[in-house]
Each structure stands twice: as C-alpha cells, then as structure tokens.
Design an enzyme around this catalytic site. Structure first.
Site, PDB file in Angstrom:
ATOM      1  N   GLU A 124       0.824  -1.208   0.000  1.00 25.26           N
ATOM      2  CA  GLU A 124       0.000   0.000   0.000  1.00 25.26           C
ATOM      3  C   GLU A 124       0.861   1.262   0.000  1.00 25.26           C
ATOM      4  O   GLU A 124       0.438   2.317  -0.471  1.00 25.26           O
ATOM      5  CB  GLU A 124      -0.909   0.003   1.236  1.00 25.26           C
ATOM      6  CG  GLU A 124      -2.372   0.161   0.895  1.00 25.26           C
ATOM      7  CD  GLU A 124      -3.297  -0.003   2.083  1.00 25.26           C
ATOM      8  OE1 GLU A 124      -4.253  -0.766   1.962  1.00 25.26           O
ATOM      9  OE2 GLU A 124      -3.075   0.641   3.132  1.00 25.26           O
ATOM     10  N   HIS A 153       7.543 -26.687  -1.483  1.00 22.65           N
ATOM     11  CA  HIS A 153       6.845 -27.772  -2.180  1.00 22.65           C
ATOM     12  C   HIS A 153       5.659 -27.257  -2.980  1.00 22.65           C
ATOM     13  O   HIS A 153       4.825 -28.031  -3.434  1.00 22.65           O
ATOM     14  CB  HIS A 153       6.414 -28.834  -1.161  1.00 22.65           C
ATOM     15  CG  HIS A 153       7.594 -29.429  -0.446  1.00 22.65           C
ATOM     16  ND1 HIS A 153       8.155 -30.634  -0.797  1.00 22.65           N
ATOM     17  CD2 HIS A 153       8.356 -28.940   0.558  1.00 22.65           C
ATOM     18  CE1 HIS A 153       9.202 -30.880  -0.026  1.00 22.65           C
ATOM     19  NE2 HIS A 153       9.343 -29.858   0.808  1.00 22.65           N
ATOM     20  N   LYS A 188     -14.340  -0.017  -3.683  1.00 21.47           N
ATOM     21  CA  LYS A 188     -15.457   0.369  -2.806  1.00 21.47           C
ATOM     22  C   LYS A 188     -16.545   1.071  -3.608  1.00 21.47           C
ATOM     23  O   LYS A 188     -17.731   0.800  -3.426  1.00 21.47           O
ATOM     24  CB  LYS A 188     -14.968   1.304  -1.692  1.00 21.47           C
ATOM     25  CG  LYS A 188     -14.085   0.631  -0.671  1.00 21.47           C
ATOM     26  CD  LYS A 188     -13.789   1.610   0.460  1.00 21.47           C
ATOM     27  CE  LYS A 188     -12.673   1.110   1.350  1.00 21.47           C
ATOM     28  NZ  LYS A 188     -12.166   2.123   2.246  1.00 21.47           N
TER      29      LYS A 188
END
Ligand code: PA5
Length: 443
Positions: free
Chosen positions: A283, A304, A418
């Site tokens: 961010e 793995h 948003k």
C-alpha cells in the site's frame, strides 16, 4: 539488535553513492515532516511520544477483558487488524485459540464478507462470555461495519443494552466518524487511532495494542523494542543503518528489474507478519505505476509449492529471508531402527538445526538460480525483538517509498473497489455508476 546481510547487492561504490544521496534526502524530509504525506508520520516518534495515560487505561481494559471474557472478537480490516494478528500469531501462536491458556480466545472478523466465516465464529463462541473490540477509523468500512452490527446484536441479546455497552471497546478516530459518534452516543469505552498515523503504521497504537495485551503479550517489551529501534535507526548512514540498507537494496534491485520481493520465513508463526508486511509495503509503494510487488512464503512448506517458480521461473524476483537465530523449543529428530525413509543420519539433530540447514541450503540454491537474497536476522522471537522489527520495517518502508518517489502514506487506489461495490449494492447516490457497471457485467 536485528542485523541485515545484503551480500554483494550494495557492493558497487557508485550505487552506494546515489542511494546514499536519495536516502539522505528521504530521511531528512521524513524527520523534518516535509516529505509527501507528512501529516501521516507520527508513527516515527510514537514509541516515545504515545499517550501514556491512554496506554495505562488500555492495559486496564485488557485486564478486564481477560477477567470477564472467554473470547474477544476483534473487528477490523487491513491496517485495523493485520498488526495485532501478526503479533499474536508470532508471539503467542498461530494456534493460539487451540492452546490451553488463561487468556481469552481471539477471533478476527470483519476482514472479509464471508458468511461461512462469521457463522463459524459465532458457533465457536457458543454461549461463552465474550467482548468486542471494534477497530475502524471511519466506522463505515463495509466489512467491519457489517460484522459489528452482528456482534453488537448478539451482545445485546445476551447481556442486555447496558451489559453489551460494558463489553464493547471501540478503537476509532478521536473526534469524528460514524464509530466515534456511535461510541459517544452508546457510552462505549474508546481508544484513539491517532490522526497522524495511517492504518498500516498503527500496530503500536491502541489499534494493535489492545488485542495484543488481551492475549497476555508483554506490550511494554514490544514498545521498548520499538523505542530502541527508533533511537538506533535515527542516524543517517548507509554503512551503519540497516533500515537504510534495506531501503537501498530494494530500490537498487527494483531498478535492475527485480520487481517482486518475496519475504521468506521458516517459522509458521510469522505467516501473519508476512501479511502485515505485504500491506505495509504494497500500500505504501504500489502507486503511479511503480513499486516492488510484495509476496511472502512460509518455508519449508512453500518449497513444495512455490519453490519451483522461485528457483526457475521469471527472473524478476528477489528474496528477503527473515531468520530467527535462537530456538524456542527443543525437539530432536528420533532414531528409527527400520530407517525406511533413510533419514537416520538426522537422528539426534535438533529440528532447529535441521531448519537452519534447510534455510542456508535454500538461500544458496536461490542465489544460484538468479534470485538475489537478503537476510534479516532476529536474535530471538520475543516481544522486544518483534517491536524492534516492526519499527524497522515501518521506517525502511517509508524511506524506500520516498526514495522511489511516491507518497508512502496514502492509499488512493483502495477506493476504486469500494465505489464499484457500493454502486452494485445499490447505495443511495451511486445509481448512475450502478447502471453502468451492470451493463458491463451483462445484467
Ligand atoms: O491502512 C489502512 O488505512 C486501511 O487498511 C484501513 O485500515 C482499512 O481500510 C480500514 O479502514 P477503517 O479503519 O476506516 O475501517
């Protein structure tokens, strides 16, 4: 003190000179509070300047929660929960809730919109006594706000309005916002998210400290470690300041086309530290088409799954290994008379030593595969050292972002989803966007 080994990444004198100049400018502007986003730099001196009276009240609230609750529901998303969860998992356990202990279970909710997750937490709490710490600067973030509605209703149903009031702790803005207004109206105990500290830099404020203290973790030691880092890392100098070295190494590697950083750790308890670190760096730096993409791997497990890619995939990676130099449990590989797996050569060796050899072996293999490697070593994983590490990362992140030429303290891109979500959910005022989006979705 933590140490950083940058290998030969910063070996060239000319690189060091340029980076040193960039970091001198970045650190001076940060300390003088003249850098971009300067209004959000109070975390810089928070370990020294934080509100002591509020901290004492916070410790008293944590003691009350430990005494009257068997579970604490922590409601928050992003910077409002990742720091607390990182510290609880690192210092208590990633299996904290399963442990036999005198402190309450801690459930982190409001960080997704999953009905299954919320339903399960409600079931897990059952008829046990619980309290809620709702953490939101705005009080209107959808995920935590929906979760808070649910748990507030459960508290009122179980304890009545007055009883619920005594079990809700709101960590929010000091003066404004929906949660502040509600807390004042309803009479909840409140803690402040300081104005000058954004979510991802807030772990050492009440945002992180209340849940951490409820888990029985030594918050004094955590803050002491951070204070020590604040003092030690204040001085300029690429030769001596590991925060400068980390910021310099990642900036140099980025310019050389290594645009993805993998934080690798060998303790499962550090998984959420990796999540916190990803938010911090992602961010802070990911804007204006720039920024190192932060990823994390838990080794040896992910060798793995992701090991193949790291060893032989696109060569745009570098790796920062977070190493813990002291064992916190003594377990040895046992001898097996059948030796069917051929591993008797390990018998009697401590798991700690085996894990370290795995780390060294992996690091060298990755370097040979073209993945530059930094090692950040903690003497041990305790509250003091973790406090130091958290501060180190926050300072290094700010310096790194400023040296990259971005504002490391804003997050304008978080709004885009948003707006779309509100439009699709029919929030009043978003009608036009909603119609346009539904067309794009073919609806
Ligand atoms: O770091 C940040 O600023 C974000 O992650 C916020 O903490 C997150 O979006 C939650 O916002 P709020 O605290 O207003 O609910």
């Amino acid at each position: 003190m933590l140490t950083l080994n940058t290998g030969d990444i910063l070996a060239r004198e000319s690189d060091r000179k340029t980076l040193s100049e960039n970091l001198t400018a970045a650190h001076s502007a940060l300390k003088a509070r003249t850098c971009p986003g300067a209004a959000f730099t109070d975390w810089l001196t928070w370990p020294r300047d934080g509100d002591k009276q509020e901290y004492d009240r916070l410790k008293a609230a944590a003691a009350r929660i430990r005494a009257d609750s068997r579970a604490l529901v922590v409601i928050g998303i992003g910077g409002s929960y990742l720091g607390a969860r990182a510290v609880v998992e690192a210092l208590a356990s990633p299996q904290y809730n399963l442990k036999k202990k005198s402190t309450p279970d801690i459930y982190f909710v409001g960080n997704n919109l999953s009905a299954a997750h919320l339903h399960e937490v409600i079931e897990l709490i059952g008829n046990r006594d619980f309290s809620v710490n709702v953490i939101s600067k705005s009080g209107t973030t959808t995920e935590p706000a929906v979760a808070f509605r649910l748990f507030k209703a459960l508290l009122v149903e179980k304890y009545g309005k007055g009883g619920a009031r005594a079990r809700i702790y709101a960590t929010t803005d000091k003066a404004k916002g929906a949660l502040r207004d509600m807390a004042e109206r309803e009479g909840y105990e409140t803690f402040v998210i300081p104005d000058g500290i954004g979510g991802r830099y807030s772990v050492l404020t009440p945002v992180g400290l209340l849940p951490i203290a409820v888990a029985g973790i030594d918050t004094d030691a955590l803050l002491d470690g951070a204070l020590s880092a604040m003092n030690a890392l204040d001085a300029s100098g690429l030769e001596t300041n590991p925060a400068w070295q980390y910021a310099a190494a990642r900036n140099l590697l980025y310019r050389q086309g290594k645009t993805i950083e993998i934080l690798a750790f060998y303790e499962p308890g550090l998984r959420f530290l990796g999540e916190w670190w990803k938010q911090l760096f992602g961010e802070s730096e990911g804007k204006q088409g720039k920024g190192v993409f932060p990823a994390s791997v838990e080794l040896t497990a992910d060798l793995h799954s992701m090991g193949q890619y790291i060893q032989e995939g696109r060569r745009d990676l570098f790796e920062t290994v977070l190493s813990v130099d002291a064992p916190d449990a003594a377990v040895e590989a046992p001898f097996d008379p059948d030796n069917a797996d051929g591993l008797n050569f390990l018998a009697g060796l401590s798991l700690f030593d085996i894990n370290r050899r795995a780390m060294e072996a992996t690091r060298l293999a990755h370097v040979d595969g073209g993945v530059p490697n930094l090692v950040l070593a903690l003497p041990r994983l305790d509250a003091w050292n973790l406090g130091e590490l958290l501060y180190f990362f926050m300072l290094a992140c700010a310096l790194s972002g400023l040296a990259l030429g971005v504002n490391p303290f804003d997050q304008p891109g978080v709004e885009a989803y948003k707006v779309n979500m509100f439009a699709l959910l029919g929030k009043p005022g978003y009608e036009a966007q909603g119609e346009a989006l539904r067309k794009r979705l073919g609806g």
